[in-house]
Design a protein around this motif. Structure first.
Motif, PDB file in Angstrom:
ATOM      1  N   ASP A 149       0.865  -1.172   0.000  1.00  0.00           N
ATOM      2  CA  ASP A 149       0.000   0.000   0.000  1.00  0.00           C
ATOM      3  C   ASP A 149       0.909   1.232   0.000  1.00  0.00           C
ATOM      4  N   GLU A 150       0.320   2.398  -0.084  1.00  0.00           N
ATOM      5  CA  GLU A 150       1.105   3.629  -0.229  1.00  0.00           C
ATOM      6  C   GLU A 150       2.076   3.837   0.936  1.00  0.00           C
ATOM      7  N   ARG A 153       4.968   1.301   0.675  1.00  0.00           N
ATOM      8  CA  ARG A 153       5.810   1.648  -0.474  1.00  0.00           C
ATOM      9  C   ARG A 153       6.712   2.831  -0.126  1.00  0.00           C
ATOM     10  N   ASP A 154       6.125   3.874   0.475  1.00  0.00           N
ATOM     11  CA  ASP A 154       6.928   5.033   0.874  1.00  0.00           C
ATOM     12  C   ASP A 154       8.003   4.626   1.883  1.00  0.00           C
TER      13      ASP A 154
END
Length: 165
Positions: A149-150, A153-154
């Motif tokens: 998910d975001e 990933r970040d």
């Protein structure tokens, strides 16, 4: 002078390091037990003794098992969660010393695809494989970033300590 009041490391830091070392040793022992239960130690030793460069040169199917045999505690996590390595690319690089070593691009499969711990797993795989003198680079396929998910990933891009290509 009381313990922790001199110019050396504070008592809280010393205790923290002591606990960290004890936990690390316990995790290492448990991981080794799990790997030994799941895999024949004689076969692991055989795979560890194989040249990774020669396996790539001969397109030998023992490459992935030989890479897995070189993993430390992260192997127990992979095995226990039904995950595994996929070699996307293995290039043989000539070293200045005259020897050869591998530059690998890896992917994961199995349950690793949806695991929230995958960023830590990637770092463990990279670090373990880079301990082998026949491995000079470990990178991961950029397609793996789609699993996260975001937030994950970040995190993996900023703090994961691995490279995606």
């Amino acid at each position: 002078m009381k313990l922790g009041e001199d110019d050396s490391q504070p008592l809280s830091d010393s205790l923290e390091e002591t606990y960290r070392a004890q936990i690390k040793a316990g995790m290492q022992k448990e991981a080794e037990r799990r790997v030994t239960e799941a895999h024949d130690p004689v076969e692991i030793a055989r795979l560890e003794a194989l040249s990774l460069v020669e396996l790539v040169e001969s397109d030998n199917s023992d490459l992935v098992p030989a890479l897995m045999a070189r993993l430390g505690p992260v192997r127990a996590a992979l095995d226990g969660h039904g995950g595994g390595l996929v070699v996307t690319e293995a290039d043989i690089e000539e070293m200045h010393s005259g020897g050869s070593a591998l530059s690998l691009i890896l992917d994961l499969d199995g349950a690793c695809v949806s695991c929230g711990a995958a960023p830590g797993t990637l770092k463990g795989i990279q670090d373990d494989l880079l301990m082998d003198q026949e491995v000079i680079a470990v990178r991961f396929t950029v397609a793996m970033l789609e699993w996260f998910d975001e937030l994950q990933r970040d995190f993996v891009l900023k703090h994961g300590g691995v490279v995606f290509v």
